[in-house]
Structures are given as structure tokens and as C-alpha cells.
Write a protein that holds these residues in place. Structure first.
Motif, mmCIF file in Angstrom:
data_model
loop_
_atom_site.group_PDB
_atom_site.id
_atom_site.type_symbol
_atom_site.label_atom_id
_atom_site.label_comp_id
_atom_site.label_asym_id
_atom_site.label_seq_id
_atom_site.Cartn_x
_atom_site.Cartn_y
_atom_site.Cartn_z
ATOM 1 N N GLU A 361 0.782 -0.763 -0.271
ATOM 2 C CA GLU A 361 0.176 0.089 0.249
ATOM 3 C C GLU A 361 1.034 1.332 -0.008
ATOM 4 O OE1 GLU A 361 -2.864 -0.203 3.204
ATOM 5 O OE2 GLU A 361 -3.996 -1.918 2.705
ATOM 6 N N ARG A 362 1.809 1.174 1.090
ATOM 7 C CA ARG A 362 3.089 2.236 1.002
ATOM 8 C C ARG A 362 3.263 2.672 -0.416
ATOM 9 N NH1 ARG A 362 5.947 1.131 6.053
ATOM 10 N NH2 ARG A 362 6.719 2.841 5.278
ATOM 11 N N LEU A 363 3.946 1.731 -0.458
ATOM 12 C CA LEU A 363 4.712 1.300 -2.049
ATOM 13 C C LEU A 363 3.771 2.198 -3.309
ATOM 14 C CD1 LEU A 363 6.642 -2.152 -2.099
ATOM 15 C CD2 LEU A 363 7.898 0.626 -2.117
ATOM 16 N N ILE A 364 2.907 1.642 -3.495
ATOM 17 C CA ILE A 364 1.534 2.534 -4.436
ATOM 18 C C ILE A 364 1.656 3.601 -3.723
ATOM 19 C CG2 ILE A 364 -0.272 1.910 -4.907
ATOM 20 C CD1 ILE A 364 -0.659 -0.935 -4.760
ATOM 21 N N GLU A 365 1.282 4.094 -3.019
ATOM 22 C CA GLU A 365 1.397 5.792 -2.825
ATOM 23 C C GLU A 365 2.158 6.109 -2.907
ATOM 24 O OE1 GLU A 365 0.966 5.984 1.685
ATOM 25 O OE2 GLU A 365 -1.884 4.946 0.769
ATOM 26 N N ARG A 366 3.912 5.144 -3.225
ATOM 27 C CA ARG A 366 4.487 6.247 -3.992
ATOM 28 C C ARG A 366 4.817 6.095 -4.951
ATOM 29 N NH1 ARG A 366 9.144 6.460 0.566
ATOM 30 N NH2 ARG A 366 10.390 6.294 -1.274
ATOM 31 N N GLY A 367 4.229 5.476 -6.058
ATOM 32 C CA GLY A 367 4.148 5.118 -7.135
ATOM 33 C C GLY A 367 5.104 4.044 -8.012
ATOM 34 N N VAL A 368 4.647 3.279 -7.312
ATOM 35 C CA VAL A 368 5.485 1.761 -7.097
ATOM 36 C C VAL A 368 4.524 0.999 -7.382
ATOM 37 C CG1 VAL A 368 7.458 0.262 -6.871
ATOM 38 C CG2 VAL A 368 7.342 2.907 -6.694
ATOM 39 N N VAL A 369 3.890 0.607 -7.871
ATOM 40 C CA VAL A 369 2.500 -0.492 -8.276
ATOM 41 C C VAL A 369 3.183 -1.601 -9.093
ATOM 42 C CG1 VAL A 369 0.295 -1.237 -9.201
ATOM 43 C CG2 VAL A 369 0.717 1.402 -9.173
ATOM 44 N N GLY A 370 3.181 -2.877 -7.129
ATOM 45 C CA GLY A 370 2.865 -3.984 -7.379
ATOM 46 C C GLY A 370 2.076 -4.498 -6.917
ATOM 47 N N ASP A 371 2.077 -5.725 -6.404
ATOM 48 C CA ASP A 371 0.985 -6.227 -5.414
ATOM 49 C C ASP A 371 0.927 -7.125 -4.531
ATOM 50 O OD1 ASP A 371 1.533 -9.214 -6.601
ATOM 51 O OD2 ASP A 371 -0.141 -8.987 -8.166
ATOM 52 N N PHE A 372 0.285 -7.803 -3.440
ATOM 53 C CA PHE A 372 0.131 -8.508 -2.246
ATOM 54 C C PHE A 372 -0.353 -9.433 -2.483
ATOM 55 C CE2 PHE A 372 -2.553 -9.635 1.597
ATOM 56 C CZ PHE A 372 -1.222 -9.394 2.504
ATOM 57 N N ARG A 373 0.576 -10.840 -2.356
ATOM 58 C CA ARG A 373 0.021 -12.293 -2.375
ATOM 59 C C ARG A 373 -0.317 -12.819 -1.029
ATOM 60 N NH1 ARG A 373 -3.084 -10.437 -5.563
ATOM 61 N NH2 ARG A 373 -2.851 -11.836 -8.366
ATOM 62 N N HIS A 374 -1.379 -13.337 -0.565
ATOM 63 C CA HIS A 374 -1.731 -13.720 1.273
ATOM 64 C C HIS A 374 -0.752 -14.882 1.331
ATOM 65 C CE1 HIS A 374 -4.546 -14.238 4.769
ATOM 66 N NE2 HIS A 374 -3.782 -14.939 4.121
ATOM 67 N N PRO A 375 0.101 -14.918 2.530
ATOM 68 C CA PRO A 375 0.113 -13.963 3.095
ATOM 69 C C PRO A 375 0.493 -12.687 3.721
ATOM 70 C CG PRO A 375 0.816 -16.050 4.908
ATOM 71 C CD PRO A 375 0.229 -15.740 2.772
ATOM 72 N N ASP A 376 2.006 -13.638 3.122
ATOM 73 C CA ASP A 376 3.176 -11.990 3.068
ATOM 74 C C ASP A 376 4.340 -12.394 2.561
ATOM 75 O OD1 ASP A 376 4.203 -15.058 3.022
ATOM 76 O OD2 ASP A 376 5.302 -14.858 5.191
ATOM 77 N N VAL A 377 3.560 -12.027 0.378
ATOM 78 C CA VAL A 377 4.307 -12.310 -0.820
ATOM 79 C C VAL A 377 4.424 -10.584 -1.318
ATOM 80 C CG1 VAL A 377 4.516 -13.156 -2.826
ATOM 81 C CG2 VAL A 377 4.232 -14.430 -0.933
ATOM 82 N N LEU A 378 4.764 -9.999 -1.446
ATOM 83 C CA LEU A 378 5.100 -8.822 -2.131
ATOM 84 C C LEU A 378 5.926 -9.234 -3.914
ATOM 85 C CD1 LEU A 378 7.792 -6.088 -0.592
ATOM 86 C CD2 LEU A 378 5.142 -5.900 -0.937
ATOM 87 N N ARG A 379 4.864 -8.970 -4.630
ATOM 88 C CA ARG A 379 5.072 -9.843 -6.438
ATOM 89 C C ARG A 379 5.061 -7.927 -6.984
ATOM 90 N NH1 ARG A 379 0.435 -13.782 -9.278
ATOM 91 N NH2 ARG A 379 -0.227 -11.276 -9.648
#
Length: 411
Positions: A361-379
Motif C-alpha cells: 500500500e505504501r509503495l503504491i502511494e509512492r508511485g510503485v505498483v506491484g501487488d500483494f499475495r496473502h499472507p506475506d508476499v510482495l509480487r
């Protein structure tokens, strides 16, 4: 950040050097992009610039003016196989083996039930479906239903375990080419050969590999394959999927969803079903023309681009991202789930992080869009057609700062 080793050691400077020598850099202009670093193309690809104008033409002229005449005059009727032939080189297929239409889930169902029926032509006693236990959930749901429908036992195993469980009861094997969570690339040639050695039929899900790396369907003798078009093929949200049926199997492919669009005489309105010749028997109902023709326009970004060059850049991008993460992110804060070896890596990097949802969520606010996969993965997905090395450096630096590195070196 340490200056030892000179300016060339700085990730930002290295990114500029890599971008300057990138042979695919010019392809970026074929997309509608902004200042956001978009690393979610493994979920939804960016918009190709040619698509809006083409969709407007389809709506205003083809539908608005020509109306029903467009089935012939605008080529609507032949779109599923025409666009399939456009996708074919991207997955290593010859023409006439891919038909576009329906969703990935529907095509997996057609392929898996069809695979069991193919296997039983040679041995009616085959009653087991092997499925990737780490697969995307829908693949598992479909496999469960297909097993119930065909009277098969479902056997979920990891891809590494597949060769050891194959036997004379195995009818079909459904595998993902690239793991959607970790980005691990599975050995399609070796696993396909093992399935064939057991007398079974191989079905591959190409959703996370088509458009990102060479697949080699014909070269490796894959029987049936399915893929979506909205990820690395940039076809748009909900764009139709495709079904590959190897040429020598087409006459025996028995789809569990026979529709008027796959009939040998679709306008004959006969009460009995006779399948069309070739890959056309993979069609079902009326094609989704609007999204299908948007996809056709989107595929024009591939003009003059080879899958091999895309793969080379993909590996360079993911290598550089991991290098930058090691430089910027505090030691121990993230763990890469993506294999370091090139032969085991798709075109994404998955990082395990305890507070991954909040971090994304904080990365997206900074203009870097990835995604999150439950429970603990940044993709983070890397689409080589429009992602540059400067994007990679910026994303890793933002990740480091978000995780408390303050932009400095991490150990």
C-alpha cells in the motif's frame, strides 16, 4: 551509499547505462504510460496505444454502421483463429493450432476433460488426473470438477513430484509453466517428456509465461495448453483466453463443451453435433468481439519483437532488481522466493515480507505498483516491452526507503 568502486557501481548510473543499450527501449512508446512504475503486468498488462482507436472503430463503424455485415466484411467470424495465429509465434506454435475465446477457466475445463478422453482412446482404464498442488486456485477447482465428471481420482502433487507419481493409471497432467506466487519456472520439456513416457496427456497453463519467455509448444510436443491474454500479452481486463490443440490430436479432440460455433456447419442448425475440423472444435459460443478485437490491436506491439529478446531483457531486469534490493533494503527485511537460477525463473520477483500488505500500500502511494499475495508476499512483475531499468532502480529504492533503509546501502 558507498562510493567505493566508483560511479559505475551506483545503481542509478548503472540503470541509465542499461537503458541506453536496451534494444527494446523504443517499444515503450507503443503503450499508454505515466510516471508510475508499473510492475503489475503479470496481473494486468498496460494499455497498448493502438487499442483505443481500434475499439472506437469497432464500436462506431463496424458495429454502428456495418452492423451484422461485420461478421463477414470486418472479419468477426474468423477472429478466434486469426488472433490465435497471431499468438502462436509467441508460444512456439505453428499456425492453425490455437483458437481464442472464452476464459482461462473455461479453456482449462475443455482441455482437461478433453485430455482424459484422449488418453482413454488408447487405454480406457486410465482414471487419474495429476494436478499441480501449488497451482492457481481456479486450476485446482476446475481439475476437481473435471475429475468428478470423468470418474477420475485427483492427485495433487508438486511439479517436482510429478515424474515419481506417473503410471499406467494416469490420464492427464495439469501443470503451470510459471508459479503465480513465486515466479518459479518449471521444466516444461522434461515434465512433458515424463508425462508422455507414462502414456498420459500433458496440459499446460501458460498464463504467467506467454509473452514473457519462450515456451516451445511444438518443439516440446505439448498436447494441450491454455493461457490468458491480459497479462504479458496486454489484451485488456477480461480479454479472452486461448486454447492450443496440437495438430495431430485435433481430429481426436473431444471437447466437453460442444457449441454451435464449433460445429462443422454452424448455420446448418442441425440437431446432431458434428465438430469442425482443426482447432476450431475448441470454440463454443458466439465470440466476444469487442474484447477480442481489442486484443488483436494490442498484439500489434509485438511487431518486430522476438520472444528471445524479451526473455533476455526479462532476466536482465529481474537480475538488476534483485541486485538493487540487496543494495537498498535492510538485511533480513525481505526474502526472495524467486529462484536465482535463470532456468528456474519466470518474469517476476516475489519477496516474502512480514507486513507485505501494508508495505505494498505504501509503495503504491509512492508511485510503485506491484501487488500483494496473502499472507506475506510482495509480487513484482517485469514486462520487458515497457519496463525499463530506471523503473527497476526506482522501485527497489522506494522499497528500501519504505522498509526503513533511508535510501542508503543495506549492509
Amino acid at each position: 551509499m558507498s562510493e567505493s568502486g566508483g560511479r559505475a557501481s551506483e545503481p542509478a548510473f548503472k540503470a541509465r547505462e542499461l537503458d541506453a543499450s536496451d534494444e527494446l527501449a523504443g517499444v515503450r512508446s507503443r503503450f499508454v504510460l505515466d510516471d508510475v512504475v508499473y510492475l503489475d503486468g503479470n496481473s494486468l498488462g498496460a494499455l497498448p496505444a493502438a487499442v483505443p482507436g481500434r475499439v472506437e472503430d469497432v464500436v462506431r463503424r463496424q458495429w454502428g454502421e456495418l452492423r451484422i455485415r461485420s461478421w463477414e466484411e470486418s472479419g468477426w467470424w474468423t477472429a478466434p483463429e486469426r488472433i490465435g495465429d497471431r499468438i502462436a509465434p509467441l508460444v512456439g506454435s505453428g499456425a492453425g493450432q490455437i483458437v481464442v475465446g472464452d476464459s482461462t477457466s473455461v479453456n482449462i475445463f475443455k482441455a482437461l476433460v478433453g485430455a482424459v478422453r484422449l488418453a482413454r482412446l488408447g487405454d480406457p482404464g486410465r482414471d487419474e488426473i495429476v494436478v499441480d498442488a501449488t497451482t492457481f486456485p481456479t486450476d485446482g477447482y476446475i481439475a476437481t470438477s473435471a475429475a468428478r465428471m470423468t470418474g477420475c481420482t485427483l492427485r495433487p502433487v508438486t511439479p517436482a513430484e510429478v515424474p515419481g507419481v506417473l503410471g499406467d493409471r494416469t490420464a492427464a497432467v495439469l501443470l503451470n509453466h510459471v508459479d503465480y506466487r513465486t515466479g518459479r519456472l518449471h521444466d516444461l520439456p522434461a515434465l512433458t517428456a515424463a508425462v508422455h513416457a507414462a502414456g498420459a496427456v500433458a496440459v499446460w497453463d501458460l498464463c504467467h509465461s506467454a509473452g514473457a519467455l519462450p515456451v516451445g509448444l511444438d518443439e516440446h510436443g505439448v498436447d494441450l495448453a491454455v493461457g490468458c491474454t491480459y497479462k504479458y500479452l496486454n489484451g485488456g481486463p477480461g480479454s479472452p483466453a486461448y486454447l492450443y490443440v496440437r495438430r495431430d490430436l485435433q481430429a481426436r479432440f473431444d471437447s466437453p463443451l460442444p457449441g454451435w460455433n464449433s460445429h462443422a456447419e454452424p448455420f446448418g442448425m442441425r440437431p446432431d453435433y458434428e465438430p469442425a475440423d482443426g482447432a476450431l472444435r475448441g470454440r463454443v459460443g458466439t465470440p466476444d468481439i469487442l474484447s477480442m478485437l481489442a486484443l488483436e490491436a494490442a498484439l500489434e506491439v509485438w511487431d518486430g519483437v522476438s520472444v528471445e529478446s524479451v526473455r533476455a531483457k526479462s532476466l536482465a531486469l529481474t537480475d538488476f532488481f534483485l541486485e538493487c534490493v540487496a543494495r537498498y533494503v535492510p538485511t533480513g527485511r525481505v526474502e526472495s522466493l524467486t529462484p536465482a537460477a535463470h532456468e528456474e525463473r519466470g518474469s517476476q520477483v516475489a519477496l516474502r515480507c512480514a507486513d507485505a500488505g501494508e508495505v505494498m500500500e505504501r509503495l503504491i502511494e509512492r508511485g510503485v505498483v506491484g501487488d500483494f499475495r496473502h499472507p506475506d508476499v510482495l509480487r513484482f512483475g517485469f514486462t520487458p516491452l515497457y519496463v525499463g531499468f530506471g523503473d527497476v532502480e526506482r522501485a527497489a529504492r522506494a522499497l528500501g526507503e519504505t522498509l526503513g533503509a533511508g535510501g542508503g546501502a543495506a549492509g
